[in-house]
Design a protein around this motif. Structure first.
Motif, PDB file in Angstrom:
ATOM      1  N   ASN A   1     -37.305  60.234  27.783  1.00  0.00           N
ATOM      2  CA  ASN A   1     -38.136  59.042  27.957  1.00  0.00           C
ATOM      3  C   ASN A   1     -39.137  58.874  26.833  1.00  0.00           C
ATOM      4  OD1 ASN A   1     -39.833  61.152  28.577  1.00  0.00           O
ATOM      5  ND2 ASN A   1     -40.807  60.099  30.301  1.00  0.00           N
ATOM      6  N   THR A   2     -38.913  59.535  25.695  1.00  0.00           N
ATOM      7  CA  THR A   2     -39.842  59.389  24.567  1.00  0.00           C
ATOM      8  C   THR A   2     -39.325  58.411  23.523  1.00  0.00           C
ATOM      9  OG1 THR A   2     -38.841  61.273  23.397  1.00  0.00           O
ATOM     10  CG2 THR A   2     -40.685  61.745  24.887  1.00  0.00           C
ATOM     11  N   ALA A   3     -38.080  57.939  23.669  1.00  0.00           N
ATOM     12  CA  ALA A   3     -37.516  56.994  22.708  1.00  0.00           C
ATOM     13  C   ALA A   3     -38.267  55.668  22.762  1.00  0.00           C
ATOM     14  CB  ALA A   3     -36.029  56.778  22.983  1.00  0.00           C
ATOM     15  N   ALA A   4     -38.327  54.989  21.615  1.00  0.00           N
ATOM     16  CA  ALA A   4     -39.087  53.742  21.526  1.00  0.00           C
ATOM     17  C   ALA A   4     -38.538  52.665  22.446  1.00  0.00           C
ATOM     18  CB  ALA A   4     -39.094  53.254  20.082  1.00  0.00           C
ATOM     19  N   ASP A   5     -37.218  52.691  22.697  1.00  0.00           N
ATOM     20  CA  ASP A   5     -36.628  51.640  23.525  1.00  0.00           C
ATOM     21  C   ASP A   5     -36.613  51.996  25.006  1.00  0.00           C
ATOM     22  OD1 ASP A   5     -34.743  53.668  23.480  1.00  0.00           O
ATOM     23  OD2 ASP A   5     -33.020  52.287  23.337  1.00  0.00           O
ATOM     24  N   TYR A   6     -37.293  53.094  25.395  1.00  0.00           N
ATOM     25  CA  TYR A   6     -37.254  53.528  26.795  1.00  0.00           C
ATOM     26  C   TYR A   6     -37.746  52.444  27.761  1.00  0.00           C
ATOM     27  CZ  TYR A   6     -38.155  56.238  31.033  1.00  0.00           C
ATOM     28  OH  TYR A   6     -38.183  56.674  32.341  1.00  0.00           O
ATOM     29  N   PRO A   7     -38.877  51.770  27.531  1.00  0.00           N
ATOM     30  CA  PRO A   7     -39.329  50.747  28.489  1.00  0.00           C
ATOM     31  C   PRO A   7     -38.298  49.637  28.699  1.00  0.00           C
ATOM     32  CG  PRO A   7     -41.097  51.315  26.983  1.00  0.00           C
ATOM     33  CD  PRO A   7     -39.855  51.948  26.447  1.00  0.00           C
ATOM     34  N   GLN A   8     -37.613  49.225  27.606  1.00  0.00           N
ATOM     35  CA  GLN A   8     -36.613  48.173  27.743  1.00  0.00           C
ATOM     36  C   GLN A   8     -35.413  48.661  28.558  1.00  0.00           C
ATOM     37  OE1 GLN A   8     -38.071  49.016  24.694  1.00  0.00           O
ATOM     38  NE2 GLN A   8     -39.513  47.279  24.894  1.00  0.00           N
ATOM     39  N   ARG A   9     -34.941  49.880  28.263  1.00  0.00           N
ATOM     40  CA  ARG A   9     -33.815  50.432  29.021  1.00  0.00           C
ATOM     41  C   ARG A   9     -34.179  50.611  30.487  1.00  0.00           C
ATOM     42  NH1 ARG A   9     -32.833  55.344  27.900  1.00  0.00           N
ATOM     43  NH2 ARG A   9     -34.322  55.802  26.230  1.00  0.00           N
ATOM     44  N   LEU A  10     -35.422  51.020  30.746  1.00  0.00           N
ATOM     45  CA  LEU A  10     -35.889  51.200  32.121  1.00  0.00           C
ATOM     46  C   LEU A  10     -35.846  49.880  32.876  1.00  0.00           C
ATOM     47  CD1 LEU A  10     -37.229  53.442  33.971  1.00  0.00           C
ATOM     48  CD2 LEU A  10     -39.422  52.440  33.284  1.00  0.00           C
ATOM     49  N   ALA A  11     -36.376  48.822  32.254  1.00  0.00           N
ATOM     50  CA  ALA A  11     -36.426  47.521  32.909  1.00  0.00           C
ATOM     51  C   ALA A  11     -35.016  46.976  33.169  1.00  0.00           C
ATOM     52  CB  ALA A  11     -37.218  46.538  32.044  1.00  0.00           C
ATOM     53  N   VAL A  12     -34.131  47.132  32.200  1.00  0.00           N
ATOM     54  CA  VAL A  12     -32.768  46.613  32.357  1.00  0.00           C
ATOM     55  C   VAL A  12     -32.041  47.358  33.470  1.00  0.00           C
ATOM     56  CG1 VAL A  12     -30.503  46.467  31.242  1.00  0.00           C
ATOM     57  CG2 VAL A  12     -32.554  45.772  29.988  1.00  0.00           C
ATOM     58  N   THR A  13     -32.130  48.673  33.487  1.00  0.00           N
ATOM     59  CA  THR A  13     -31.425  49.469  34.489  1.00  0.00           C
ATOM     60  C   THR A  13     -31.970  49.199  35.888  1.00  0.00           C
ATOM     61  OG1 THR A  13     -30.987  51.199  32.861  1.00  0.00           O
ATOM     62  CG2 THR A  13     -30.772  51.809  35.173  1.00  0.00           C
ATOM     63  N   PHE A  14     -33.287  49.050  36.002  1.00  0.00           N
ATOM     64  CA  PHE A  14     -33.888  48.848  37.315  1.00  0.00           C
ATOM     65  C   PHE A  14     -33.746  47.415  37.834  1.00  0.00           C
ATOM     66  CE2 PHE A  14     -35.489  53.052  37.214  1.00  0.00           C
ATOM     67  CZ  PHE A  14     -35.834  53.364  38.527  1.00  0.00           C
ATOM     68  N   ALA A  15     -33.072  46.560  37.082  1.00  0.00           N
ATOM     69  CA  ALA A  15     -32.734  45.244  37.622  1.00  0.00           C
ATOM     70  C   ALA A  15     -31.806  45.379  38.816  1.00  0.00           C
ATOM     71  CB  ALA A  15     -32.076  44.392  36.536  1.00  0.00           C
ATOM     72  N   ALA A  16     -31.156  46.552  38.938  1.00  0.00           N
ATOM     73  CA  ALA A  16     -30.273  46.811  40.084  1.00  0.00           C
ATOM     74  C   ALA A  16     -31.047  47.181  41.344  1.00  0.00           C
ATOM     75  CB  ALA A  16     -29.296  47.933  39.730  1.00  0.00           C
ATOM     76  N   PHE A  17     -32.350  47.358  41.242  1.00  0.00           N
ATOM     77  CA  PHE A  17     -33.163  47.714  42.402  1.00  0.00           C
ATOM     78  C   PHE A  17     -33.818  46.445  42.942  1.00  0.00           C
ATOM     79  CE2 PHE A  17     -35.048  51.669  44.230  1.00  0.00           C
ATOM     80  CZ  PHE A  17     -35.758  51.071  45.247  1.00  0.00           C
ATOM     81  N   PRO A  18     -33.497  46.043  44.185  1.00  0.00           N
ATOM     82  CA  PRO A  18     -34.063  44.794  44.730  1.00  0.00           C
ATOM     83  C   PRO A  18     -35.577  44.718  44.545  1.00  0.00           C
ATOM     84  CG  PRO A  18     -32.443  45.697  46.241  1.00  0.00           C
ATOM     85  CD  PRO A  18     -32.636  46.726  45.159  1.00  0.00           C
ATOM     86  N   ASP A  19     -36.058  43.498  44.239  1.00  0.00           N
ATOM     87  CA  ASP A  19     -37.473  43.345  43.910  1.00  0.00           C
ATOM     88  C   ASP A  19     -38.145  42.254  44.734  1.00  0.00           C
ATOM     89  OD1 ASP A  19     -39.830  43.919  42.668  1.00  0.00           O
ATOM     90  OD2 ASP A  19     -39.399  42.834  40.814  1.00  0.00           O
ATOM     91  N   ASP A  20     -37.731  42.124  45.983  1.00  0.00           N
ATOM     92  CA  ASP A  20     -38.473  41.264  46.911  1.00  0.00           C
ATOM     93  C   ASP A  20     -38.563  41.998  48.244  1.00  0.00           C
ATOM     94  OD1 ASP A  20     -36.358  39.822  48.979  1.00  0.00           O
ATOM     95  OD2 ASP A  20     -35.450  40.315  47.048  1.00  0.00           O
ATOM     96  N   GLU A  21     -39.650  41.763  48.958  1.00  0.00           N
ATOM     97  CA  GLU A  21     -39.927  42.532  50.163  1.00  0.00           C
ATOM     98  C   GLU A  21     -38.865  42.337  51.244  1.00  0.00           C
ATOM     99  OE1 GLU A  21     -43.864  41.948  51.593  1.00  0.00           O
ATOM    100  OE2 GLU A  21     -44.809  42.540  49.691  1.00  0.00           O
ATOM    101  N   ALA A  22     -38.386  41.126  51.404  1.00  0.00           N
ATOM    102  CA  ALA A  22     -37.423  40.859  52.474  1.00  0.00           C
ATOM    103  C   ALA A  22     -36.142  41.670  52.270  1.00  0.00           C
ATOM    104  CB  ALA A  22     -37.111  39.373  52.538  1.00  0.00           C
ATOM    105  N   THR A  23     -35.646  41.715  51.029  1.00  0.00           N
ATOM    106  CA  THR A  23     -34.423  42.478  50.760  1.00  0.00           C
ATOM    107  C   THR A  23     -34.667  43.972  50.902  1.00  0.00           C
ATOM    108  OG1 THR A  23     -33.704  40.752  49.217  1.00  0.00           O
ATOM    109  CG2 THR A  23     -32.586  42.877  49.085  1.00  0.00           C
ATOM    110  N   LEU A  24     -35.769  44.446  50.390  1.00  0.00           N
ATOM    111  CA  LEU A  24     -36.109  45.866  50.513  1.00  0.00           C
ATOM    112  C   LEU A  24     -36.177  46.273  51.979  1.00  0.00           C
ATOM    113  CD1 LEU A  24     -38.865  45.991  47.763  1.00  0.00           C
ATOM    114  CD2 LEU A  24     -36.725  47.285  47.701  1.00  0.00           C
ATOM    115  N   ARG A  25     -36.726  45.396  52.794  1.00  0.00           N
ATOM    116  CA  ARG A  25     -36.878  45.679  54.220  1.00  0.00           C
ATOM    117  C   ARG A  25     -35.525  45.637  54.928  1.00  0.00           C
ATOM    118  NH1 ARG A  25     -40.032  41.618  55.214  1.00  0.00           N
ATOM    119  NH2 ARG A  25     -38.469  40.453  56.404  1.00  0.00           N
TER     120      ARG A  25
END
Length: 455
Positions: free
Chosen positions: A326-350
């Motif tokens: 996680n020290t690579a310069a592009d880590y934040p971008q890779r993190l955001a792209v990969t975590f697009a697979a994790f639902p990001d609204d309360e109703a779906t999470l629930r």
């Protein structure tokens, strides 16, 4: 007859005393408190819905109080005594963390309150790590470290006496509680003089900086005290604007519409003057780097299913980064792209059972007979406008993030020095009790709120 004060009261006294002491020892901590206060005020003004939610769940009152600290001890006996000390403050061990996964030779637990009422009163936590001496490959240095640790007692006689008194009598009165806090605080105080020679310090430092930090001093000294912010990205920017040497990256999940688990950042550890005794008893000047400042943002507590998804996505991101992790310069971008697979609204999470929520009746729901409500699912009640659900705050820690914070302040070259060596049984044997399962605690809180819908 003595009137005992509550463990919550004692914990509140101790948390305030610890904060006052650390602010004196590390003035930059005071800067962090001011920064966090400003950011939280701005966040509440900008988001009335967030302010209302925090108000409903009793979090406004605890926000300014909230802190977590971290210490590292060297022996099972030290850990067991700490467990007894924290019990008097209403703090129990929750969760097991194996930090060897990121090259830090410790395993850990978090001492914290268990009940929702106690968390609301004061959610003070201490992340407590036990050194894994068995992982030291050099037999001679391992034996020397064991001998050094065996010679010290990190607790005052007064602290030991008051712990025994509280256990024997079932509590402490106000005066004894304040004496207890003063005595225990000495265990966490910084000492500018080492107990070993500079040569021994350097040898242990060469094994791992954390080994030297744990072994070479009279006590474990609190190494950071962390306030909670409502916007860690703003806190990171604020630290840099104030000239603080902040970590390059925020540990934990990416920024999201629905925050999950825990995000953490810190400023680099201070290099502090330390005196080392030589063979003639004279003090030799040197330095040591250990204490730093940290800020955290807490989000939704995830269920086992949610946590499995989080861990899998995080592993994908880190593996894709190769040796740089996680020290690579592009880590934040890779993190955001990969975590697009994790639902990001309360109703779906629930609905997908990925997070824990606290349910409550609306005014409309309270007007519906309990017999009718009993036949409805929580989701059906929400759809009918009879109930609302708020995220339950994650009260615990993340092993990879904790190790990342440690490594950023200990030096990055040791990240892959150890293989994973989880051993919860050995840790619990040292602790003298079993560790509470955090998932069970969140599930209990959720189920209690669901039961209240039907009461």
């Amino acid at each position: 007859m003595t009137t005992f004060v509550s463990p919550d009261h004692i914990r509140g006294l101790f948390a305030q005393a610890m904060s006052d002491m650390y602010r004196t020892e590390v003035p930059l901590y005071g800067d962090l408190i001011e920064l966090v206060s400003q950011i939280s005020s701005a966040a509440l003004q900008a988001d009335p819905a967030l302010a209302g939610r925090l108000e409903r769940n009793g979090e406004i009152e605890r926000l300014d109080l909230e802190r977590h600290g971290a210490i590292r001890v060297g022996t099972p006996a030290e850990l067991a005594m700490l467990r007894r000390v924290f019990a008097i403050m209403g703090m129990q061990p929750v969760g097991y963390y194996d930090l060897t996964v990121a090259g830090v030779p410790v395993h850990s637990t978090a001492f914290r309150p268990l009940s929702e009422a106690s968390l609301a009163a004061n959610p003070f936590r201490i992340f407590t790590s036990l050194l894994r001496l068995e992982l030291i490959g050099d037999p001679a240095l391992r034996a020397e470290a064991e001998a050094i640790l065996a010679r010290r007692d990190i607790f005052t006689a007064g602290a030991r006496a008051l712990v025994e008194q509280a256990e024997r009598e079932g509590g402490l009165g106000e005066d004894d509680a304040r004496r207890f806090v003063a005595e225990v605080l000495e265990t966490f105080r910084w000492h500018g003089d080492a107990t070993v020679s500079l040569e021994t310090y350097k040898a242990l430092h060469g094994l791992h900086r954390l080994v030297a930090d744990v072994v070479c001093f009279r006590g474990p000294h609190i190494n950071h005290l962390t306030p909670r912010t409502l916007d860690i990205d703003a806190a990171q920017a604020g630290m840099l604007a104030r000239g603080l040497q902040a970590k390059a990256l925020i540990e934990g999940p990416p920024r999201r519409a629905v925050p999950i688990l825990l995000r953490q950042t810190s400023f680099k550890a201070l290099e502090e003057e330390v005196s080392y005794p030589d063979a003639d008893g004279k003090l030799v000047p040197g330095s040591h780097t250990a204490r730093f400042g940290e800020i955290e943002q807490r989000g939704l507590a995830l269920t086992p299913a949610g946590r499995e998804l989080y861990d899998r996505l995080l592993a994908e991101v880190r593996q894709a980064g190769g040796a740089a992790g996680n020290t690579a310069a592009d880590y934040p971008q890779r993190l955001a792209v990969t975590f697009a697979a994790f639902p990001d609204d309360e109703a779906t999470l629930r609905r997908e059972g990925l997070g824990y929520f606290r349910y409550r009746l609306t005014d409309a729901g309270a007007a519906v007979p309990a017999s009718a409500r009993a036949a409805m699912s929580p989701e059906a009640m929400i759809e009918a406008g009879y109930a609302e659900a708020d995220p339950i705050v994650y009260e615990d820690f993340l092993p990879v993030s904790a190790a990342g914070i440690f490594q950023s302040n200990l030096g990055g070259g040791e990240q892959r020095a150890y293989d994973a060596h989880a051993n919860q049984d050995a840790f619990e044997a040292a602790l003298g009790t079993t560790i509470n399962d955090p998932f069970a605690l969140y599930a209990q809180a959720q189920e209690a709120s669901i039961a209240s819908l039907r009461a």
